[in-house]
Write an enzyme that holds these catalytic residues in place. Sequence first.
Site, short mmCIF file in Angstrom:
data_model
loop_
_atom_site.label_atom_id
_atom_site.label_comp_id
_atom_site.label_asym_id
_atom_site.label_seq_id
_atom_site.Cartn_x
_atom_site.Cartn_y
_atom_site.Cartn_z
N ARG A 7 7.66 -19.02 -18.29
CA ARG A 7 6.29 -18.44 -17.76
C ARG A 7 6.14 -16.85 -17.95
O ARG A 7 5.14 -16.19 -18.14
CB ARG A 7 5.65 -19.14 -16.58
CG ARG A 7 6.66 -18.66 -15.55
CD ARG A 7 5.85 -18.89 -14.10
NE ARG A 7 6.91 -18.96 -12.91
CZ ARG A 7 6.50 -18.56 -11.56
NH1 ARG A 7 5.10 -18.27 -11.45
NH2 ARG A 7 7.26 -18.62 -10.74
N SER A 33 0.32 -16.95 -11.22
CA SER A 33 1.63 -17.79 -11.50
C SER A 33 1.80 -18.05 -12.96
O SER A 33 2.76 -18.15 -13.51
CB SER A 33 1.07 -19.35 -10.81
OG SER A 33 0.81 -19.24 -9.60
N GLU A 54 -11.12 -26.14 -15.28
CA GLU A 54 -10.41 -26.32 -16.43
C GLU A 54 -10.95 -27.03 -17.52
O GLU A 54 -10.80 -26.46 -18.73
CB GLU A 54 -9.06 -27.04 -16.01
CG GLU A 54 -7.90 -26.16 -15.13
CD GLU A 54 -8.37 -26.61 -13.59
OE1 GLU A 54 -9.27 -27.51 -13.31
OE2 GLU A 54 -7.64 -25.75 -12.85
N PHE A 79 -3.30 -29.46 -15.04
CA PHE A 79 -4.40 -29.30 -14.85
C PHE A 79 -5.07 -29.04 -16.42
O PHE A 79 -6.05 -29.01 -16.41
CB PHE A 79 -4.74 -28.25 -13.99
CG PHE A 79 -4.04 -28.48 -12.87
CD1 PHE A 79 -4.32 -29.77 -12.05
CD2 PHE A 79 -3.28 -27.46 -11.96
CE1 PHE A 79 -3.43 -30.11 -10.82
CE2 PHE A 79 -2.67 -27.66 -10.83
CZ PHE A 79 -2.71 -29.05 -10.27
#
Lengths: 309, 284
Positions: A7, A33, A54, A79
């Site tokens: 990430r 995040s 989303e 999500f």
Amino acid sequence: MAKKATRESYGTALVTYGADKNIIVLDADLSKSTKTDMFKKAYPDRFINMGIAEGNMMSVAAGIASTGKTVFASSFAMFAAGRAFEQIRNSIAYPNLNVKIGATHAGISVGEDGATHQCLEDIALMRSLPNMIIINPADDIEAQLAVKAAIDHKGPVYMRFARLAVDDINPADYKFELGKGVTLSEGNDVTIIATGLMVAEALKAKDILSNEGISARVINIHTIKPIDEDIITKAAKETGAIVTCEEHYIMGGLGSAVCEVVCKNCPVPVKIIGTDRFGKSGKPAELFEEYGLTAENIVEQVKEIIKLK
Amino acid sequence: MEKKRVLELSIIANKVRKNALTAVYTPGSGHPGGSLSIADVLTLLYFEIMNIDPKNPADPDRDRFVLSKGHTAPALYSVLAERGFFPVEDVKTFRNIHSYLQGHPDMKGVPGVDMSTGSLGQGISAAGGMAIAGKLDKKSYRVYAIIGDGESEEGQVWEQAMFAAHYKLDNFTVFVDFNGLQIDGDVKEVMNPTPLDKKFEAFGWHVITCSAHDFNELYDAIEEAKNTKGKPTAIIMNSIKGKNVSFMENNAAWHGSAPNKEQYEQAIKELDTLIEKLEVEYNG
């Protein structure tokens, strides 16, 4: 080299390749995040926070892409692929729009957040969509190059990133080719095909097996769709047995994709290592152990499958 | 608008209604009721308001239109055909396996369709995406979308309502086709979405209520939306489902069923009579 989560690589790559003014990045209140906050800091005018919505984010991404832009839409895998599946299907994949879904926190290695946040079905969901490309990188360099490849590809791409910091497995001069598997180690007795963080476990398993006189080929499949049929068929023909390993449900992921190829071109025994139940809270290493996503379990499964040859 | 122009638009709108019914009648399936209720606003948008060119449907500076209530594709296809994006005869191929005119709008296959829609709630979001893209690029194009009143029961509509107000998308106008009926009956009985005006206001939108079948009211509402700065505009159009076909008006049964031969001929006859009357008035 310090360990780095893919990430983090996503955020880094968005900054590196995001200088192109045609690139827009969306996030659903998780930029700290998903690491899209790095892009936000570098190019604030081209970052849009969508709030915790989303479904709307995916359709907005489609609308922006329809004007000719390259749009990244980011959230946790659960999500993105889960909550917004139908928006991805109808607003993005069906019209084949140029949206890149940056899905972080995929797999069981999310750890302590537990089952609601450990997305183990995203590959299956995205694999079912025509026009969709799926990339699941194994380390930092592969993740960064995956972002570049996603930008170069015109059409929808799903990128699967992890939360857990991991070691590099690829060399610094690594060349990423979309849709091409990578043979990391030659071998004749069996082939281990892995994706994402499980590639490192596959390499460890190969070393253990080598000490016991078993020659295992190791293939990294970073692009799950379209999958590299040639490298899989060749492995089936030359080694006669395959073990796959992924942080995903057994149904519909890398293992299923490999079976589809093997069944068609060269039927050989295939053992799929993945999970068949929801995740739970715990440290990533403990969870890998409990769910059988370890080099030791790969070794065990290899020994079992060789008996079937 | 001048009276002559209103008459011209009325004639076109009723031709659009005829084409839409032909589109539904030929394959024996489709959504006539909500197509007839939006024929007037579509005609006004494509023949008077929007900056579009049928010869250059992908012009990056064009105004955009998204039919969020995508099931009323027969009306959209018919107005695009009347405007010259593709031959009018092609509407007869609607829903045919060999046709490019899919049951719900497909942006990849149909010239003039700006977004693929059909899954309710998504079109309005995509339209909001086009609007913010226009803002980012400092372009002057405007974006229009039509949602259904039943569609406003979808949560995604309100996610987008929040988004468009938050980012002050004053280049964005959403029409609500408030015909009061959805598949299972009266919207107020199925799942009451009203008061829609107060809801949009509370989300930070400029709201105008007008008739869906009065070109002057619609025109004035759109002009007011253009002149409204700092917020998007919702135009709640009071409409009649099945408008201008006597036996289809205000009847939920015509949401998604095609007329038989007798009903189709009766509907065409009624619309032809209306068009003749409008033409007499126009020429007189």
